[in-house]
Motif scaffolding. Structure first.
Motif, short mmCIF file in Angstrom:
data_model
loop_
_atom_site.label_atom_id
_atom_site.label_comp_id
_atom_site.label_asym_id
_atom_site.label_seq_id
_atom_site.Cartn_x
_atom_site.Cartn_y
_atom_site.Cartn_z
N TRP A 1 -0.94 -4.99 -9.81
CA TRP A 1 -1.13 -4.54 -8.43
C TRP A 1 -1.91 -5.58 -7.63
CZ3 TRP A 1 1.45 -1.10 -5.78
CH2 TRP A 1 2.13 -0.10 -6.47
N ALA B 1 1.97 1.75 -3.49
CA ALA B 1 0.90 2.30 -4.32
C ALA B 1 0.72 3.80 -4.05
CB ALA B 1 -0.41 1.56 -4.06
N LYS B 2 0.84 4.20 -2.79
CA LYS B 2 0.74 5.62 -2.46
C LYS B 2 1.89 6.39 -3.08
CE LYS B 2 -1.87 5.10 1.84
NZ LYS B 2 -1.85 5.20 3.31
N LEU C 1 -7.59 1.47 -6.55
CA LEU C 1 -6.44 2.10 -7.21
C LEU C 1 -6.91 2.71 -8.52
CD1 LEU C 1 -3.73 -0.70 -6.77
CD2 LEU C 1 -4.21 1.23 -5.26
N TYR D 1 -2.89 5.10 -5.46
CA TYR D 1 -3.78 4.74 -4.35
C TYR D 1 -4.92 5.74 -4.23
CZ TYR D 1 -5.13 3.53 0.46
OH TYR D 1 -5.82 3.16 1.59
N GLY E 1 -8.59 2.55 0.69
CA GLY E 1 -8.60 1.14 1.04
C GLY E 1 -8.82 0.95 2.52
N THR F 1 -9.03 -2.46 -1.66
CA THR F 1 -8.19 -1.35 -2.07
C THR F 1 -8.75 -0.82 -3.40
OG1 THR F 1 -6.25 -2.42 -1.09
CG2 THR F 1 -5.83 -0.64 -2.67
N ILE G 1 0.84 -1.20 0.00
CA ILE G 1 0.00 0.00 0.00
C ILE G 1 0.88 1.25 0.00
CG2 ILE G 1 -1.72 1.32 1.31
CD1 ILE G 1 -2.73 -1.24 -0.25
#
Length: 112
Positions: free
Chosen positions: A89, A34-35, A78, A40, A43, A76, A31
């Motif tokens: 992902w 992803a941020k 995305l 992101y 989530g 999550t 995560i």
């Protein structure tokens, strides 16, 4: 860009007590990745101790839910350029969570 939902029901995650902190650390790392990548959206895990309710079209609230629905576990959202990126992902999340992930695509919404 399209938004994708990556999720799993809680029954899919079968871990030992020793595995749990490792999975937490590894999934939080994905995560964080992803941020950092700017993909992101949102989530979290569903609080299964809080009972769901159904709000009817007339505004009334009942403790029933739609028949056949199960919404537990984690999810999550995305925002990604294509399905292939979403699958990659979802693979990262599946590996870190040690359980399969379901991938769904949101319909385009020009307001979001």
């Amino acid at each position: 860009m399209t938004k994708y939902l990556i999720s799993f029901p809680s029954r899919a995650m079968v871990l030992t007590e020793d595995e749990f902190p490792i999975v937490v650390a590894e999934s939080h790392a994905v995560i964080a990745e992803a941020k950092a990548a700017g993909v992101y959206v949102f989530g979290g895990g569903i609080d299964e101790e809080v009972e769901p309710v159904l709000i009817s079209a007339d505004g009334s609230v009942t403790t029933e839910t739609y028949v056949g629905t199960e919404f537990t576990g984690g999810f999550t959202v995305l925002e990604l350029p294509n399905r292939e990126a979403a699958e990659e992902w979802a693979r990262k999340i599946a590996v870190s969570c040690r359980c399969p992930q379901e991938l769904r695509e949101f319909m385009y919404d020009p307001e979001s």
